[in-house]
Design an enzyme around this catalytic site. Structure first.
Site, PDB file in Angstrom:
ATOM      1  N   ASP A  32       0.879  -1.168   0.000  1.00 39.10           N
ATOM      2  CA  ASP A  32       0.000   0.000   0.000  1.00 39.10           C
ATOM      3  C   ASP A  32       0.914   1.214   0.000  1.00 39.10           C
ATOM      4  O   ASP A  32       1.552   1.506   1.011  1.00 39.10           O
ATOM      5  CB  ASP A  32      -0.891  -0.013   1.241  1.00 39.10           C
ATOM      6  CG  ASP A  32      -1.778   1.219   1.366  1.00 39.10           C
ATOM      7  OD1 ASP A  32      -1.656   2.125   0.518  1.00 39.10           O
ATOM      8  OD2 ASP A  32      -2.575   1.276   2.318  1.00 39.10           O
ATOM      9  N   GLN A  38       7.621   5.235   0.766  1.00 41.89           N
ATOM     10  CA  GLN A  38       8.095   3.858   0.858  1.00 41.89           C
ATOM     11  C   GLN A  38       8.690   3.338  -0.445  1.00 41.89           C
ATOM     12  O   GLN A  38       9.411   2.351  -0.441  1.00 41.89           O
ATOM     13  CB  GLN A  38       6.955   2.932   1.301  1.00 41.89           C
ATOM     14  CG  GLN A  38       6.690   2.967   2.793  1.00 41.89           C
ATOM     15  CD  GLN A  38       5.714   1.887   3.220  1.00 41.89           C
ATOM     16  OE1 GLN A  38       4.621   2.177   3.696  1.00 41.89           O
ATOM     17  NE2 GLN A  38       6.092   0.635   3.035  1.00 41.89           N
ATOM     18  N   ASN A  93      -7.236  -6.367   8.321  1.00 42.10           N
ATOM     19  CA  ASN A  93      -5.971  -6.178   7.622  1.00 42.10           C
ATOM     20  C   ASN A  93      -4.950  -7.271   7.943  1.00 42.10           C
ATOM     21  O   ASN A  93      -4.229  -7.738   7.057  1.00 42.10           O
ATOM     22  CB  ASN A  93      -5.394  -4.806   8.002  1.00 42.10           C
ATOM     23  CG  ASN A  93      -4.344  -4.327   7.028  1.00 42.10           C
ATOM     24  OD1 ASN A  93      -4.640  -4.054   5.874  1.00 42.10           O
ATOM     25  ND2 ASN A  93      -3.118  -4.235   7.481  1.00 42.10           N
ATOM     26  N   SER A 117       4.771 -12.081  15.222  1.00 39.17           N
ATOM     27  CA  SER A 117       5.431 -11.029  15.992  1.00 39.17           C
ATOM     28  C   SER A 117       5.675 -11.485  17.425  1.00 39.17           C
ATOM     29  O   SER A 117       4.863 -12.214  18.001  1.00 39.17           O
ATOM     30  CB  SER A 117       4.557  -9.772  16.005  1.00 39.17           C
ATOM     31  OG  SER A 117       5.050  -8.826  16.935  1.00 39.17           O
ATOM     32  N   TYR A 140      -2.762  -5.084  17.963  1.00 32.37           N
ATOM     33  CA  TYR A 140      -1.815  -5.568  16.959  1.00 32.37           C
ATOM     34  C   TYR A 140      -1.300  -6.951  17.361  1.00 32.37           C
ATOM     35  O   TYR A 140      -1.333  -7.894  16.564  1.00 32.37           O
ATOM     36  CB  TYR A 140      -0.635  -4.600  16.807  1.00 32.37           C
ATOM     37  CG  TYR A 140       0.534  -5.227  16.076  1.00 32.37           C
ATOM     38  CD1 TYR A 140       0.452  -5.532  14.729  1.00 32.37           C
ATOM     39  CD2 TYR A 140       1.725  -5.524  16.751  1.00 32.37           C
ATOM     40  CE1 TYR A 140       1.522  -6.120  14.058  1.00 32.37           C
ATOM     41  CE2 TYR A 140       2.792  -6.116  16.090  1.00 32.37           C
ATOM     42  CZ  TYR A 140       2.689  -6.414  14.752  1.00 32.37           C
ATOM     43  OH  TYR A 140       3.739  -7.011  14.106  1.00 32.37           O
ATOM     44  N   LYS A 178       9.542   4.176   8.803  1.00 36.72           N
ATOM     45  CA  LYS A 178       8.723   3.811   9.964  1.00 36.72           C
ATOM     46  C   LYS A 178       8.632   4.919  11.011  1.00 36.72           C
ATOM     47  O   LYS A 178       7.880   4.798  11.970  1.00 36.72           O
ATOM     48  CB  LYS A 178       9.265   2.530  10.599  1.00 36.72           C
ATOM     49  CG  LYS A 178       9.173   1.308   9.687  1.00 36.72           C
ATOM     50  CD  LYS A 178       9.821   0.082  10.299  1.00 36.72           C
ATOM     51  CE  LYS A 178       9.092  -0.396  11.531  1.00 36.72           C
ATOM     52  NZ  LYS A 178       9.707  -1.627  12.086  1.00 36.72           N
ATOM     53  N   SER A 180       8.686   7.010  14.098  1.00 32.12           N
ATOM     54  CA  SER A 180       8.901   6.721  15.520  1.00 32.12           C
ATOM     55  C   SER A 180       9.010   5.229  15.795  1.00 32.12           C
ATOM     56  O   SER A 180       9.547   4.825  16.833  1.00 32.12           O
ATOM     57  CB  SER A 180       7.760   7.317  16.360  1.00 32.12           C
ATOM     58  OG  SER A 180       6.527   6.698  16.038  1.00 32.12           O
ATOM     59  N   HIS A 187      17.463   5.738  15.454  1.00 33.02           N
ATOM     60  CA  HIS A 187      17.288   7.001  16.181  1.00 33.02           C
ATOM     61  C   HIS A 187      18.592   7.466  16.824  1.00 33.02           C
ATOM     62  O   HIS A 187      18.895   8.672  16.816  1.00 33.02           O
ATOM     63  CB  HIS A 187      16.189   6.854  17.220  1.00 33.02           C
ATOM     64  CG  HIS A 187      14.818   6.708  16.640  1.00 33.02           C
ATOM     65  ND1 HIS A 187      14.233   7.668  15.844  1.00 33.02           N
ATOM     66  CD2 HIS A 187      13.920   5.688  16.710  1.00 33.02           C
ATOM     67  CE1 HIS A 187      13.024   7.260  15.466  1.00 33.02           C
ATOM     68  NE2 HIS A 187      12.817   6.064  15.970  1.00 33.02           N
ATOM     69  N   PHE A 201      16.571   5.869  28.119  1.00 35.89           N
ATOM     70  CA  PHE A 201      15.782   5.903  29.342  1.00 35.89           C
ATOM     71  C   PHE A 201      16.665   5.615  30.543  1.00 35.89           C
ATOM     72  O   PHE A 201      17.594   4.788  30.480  1.00 35.89           O
ATOM     73  CB  PHE A 201      14.665   4.854  29.310  1.00 35.89           C
ATOM     74  CG  PHE A 201      13.492   5.220  28.436  1.00 35.89           C
ATOM     75  CD1 PHE A 201      13.126   6.550  28.237  1.00 35.89           C
ATOM     76  CD2 PHE A 201      12.733   4.234  27.833  1.00 35.89           C
ATOM     77  CE1 PHE A 201      12.037   6.882  27.446  1.00 35.89           C
ATOM     78  CE2 PHE A 201      11.641   4.552  27.034  1.00 35.89           C
ATOM     79  CZ  PHE A 201      11.296   5.877  26.844  1.00 35.89           C
TER      80      PHE A 201
END
Length: 322
Positions: A32, A38, A93, A117, A140, A178, A180, A187, A201
């Site tokens: 998509d 992309q 989806n 996942s 998800y 992608k 964040s 990053h 963190f």
């Protein structure tokens, strides 16, 4: 012919590029491209055709010949946002779409290798492919877990290869779109180039500053595992796909800092780490530790070593920084 759904995405585009390197160009990419950026992921790839994901699904349902002469479908396409709470959209989806492809592949004897996942484990502290350890915490993760459950429920009827891969923390080339959701390695690289500081963190969940741990797996290894199973069609099942060895966020930052510190002048950057207070909104809702149990993967016969964080990050920095 080979079909890669999500072929303009992160893992899918790496599969396409590796297939090209192995001499295969008879590839249909399904995706998509509403986010047109992309296309960069496949702009250096050679493919036979591109199809929108909705058009492809309709053609599969119509059985119009789109799957004739197809050897394998690498089904990487999905909504992968862990912050998306539209359950109707997510199940259509990720779950229903996958079921249609699964049954079409079974009807035509096509190998079906799909992305599950590690989010199926959610709040668990054991990461093993068993029902007792599977506790998704978002819709998800639930959509991925429910499809795994569906595959398990019909596995005794399968007539061609079906393999699900529970991806852990994948990082590497072609993930920039992608935002964040890109890896911490991506990053950290940007942060270091912007101001010379990798921000991590502070301590949480009994872990020291930056010592929260993840199973970071380099995307090249993820592709290798996918292609190995395709070449071993007698192997089916649901498998964790991580390194089996967790490492800390400090390890990732240290690798990025080291790579930049070893560059020749004037590209050299002398970076450092900085720790931010752990956010209140994440307390009690953050996994401080993940580590894939890869005993099932090894038992299936996959024996190659996985890249360490330093090895994978150095290779990624080479690619990311030209």
């Amino acid at each position: 012919m080979i079909i890669v759904t999500g072929g303009a995405g992160f893992i899918g585009s790496n599969i396409v590029k590796t297939l090209n390197e192995q001499g295969r160009k008879d590839i249909i990419v399904v995706d998509d491209l509403s986010d047109g950026k992309q296309f960069y992921n496949i702009s250096d790839c050679d493919i036979a055709d591109y199809l929108d994901k909705d058009d492809f699904l309709q053609r599969v349902k119509n059985d119009d010949g789109i799957l004739d002469n197809v050897e394998v479908i690498f089904h990487e396409g999905a909504c992968s946002s862990t912050t998306e709470w539209d359950g109707k959209f997510m199940m259509e989806n990720n779950y229903e779409y996958s079921k249609v492809l699964l049954h079409a592949c079974q009807a035509k004897g096509i190998a079906f290798l799909y992305a599950s996942s590690a989010s199926v484990y959610g709040g668990s502290d054991v990461f093993k492919e068993e029902r007792s350890h599977e506790k998704p915490l978002n819709v998800y993760g639930y959509s991925k877990w429910q499809f795994d459950q569906y595959v398990r429920s019909i596995q005794h009827t399968l007539t061609s290869q079906v393999v699900g891969f529970r991806y852990f923390n994948v990082y590497g080339p072609r993930e920039q779109h992608k935002g964040s959701m890109s890896s911490v390695a991506f990053h950290f690289n940007n942060q270091l180039k912007d101001n010379g500081i990798c921000k991590l963190f502070g301590g949480s969940g009994g872990y020291g500053d930056g010592e929260q741990r993840r199973d970071f797996v380099f995307v090249a290894d993820v592709v290798k595992v996918n292609l190995w199973f395709w070449k071993n069609p007698d192997k089916s099942g649901i498998f964790n796909l991580g390194t089996g060895q967790c490492q800390s966020f400090n390890d990732v930052a240290d690798a990025v800092i080291k790579w930049h510190g070893e560059r020749p002048e004037p590209q050299k950057i002398h970076g450092k780490k900085e720790y931010m207070p752990f956010p209140d909104h994440l307390k009690g809702a953050y996994q401080s530790f993940t580590e894939a149990d890869i005993s099932a993967l090894r038992a299936a016969g996959y024996s190659d070593a996985f890249a360490t964080v330093e090895q994978g990050v150095f290779s990624y920095m080479d690619w990311l920084n030209g």
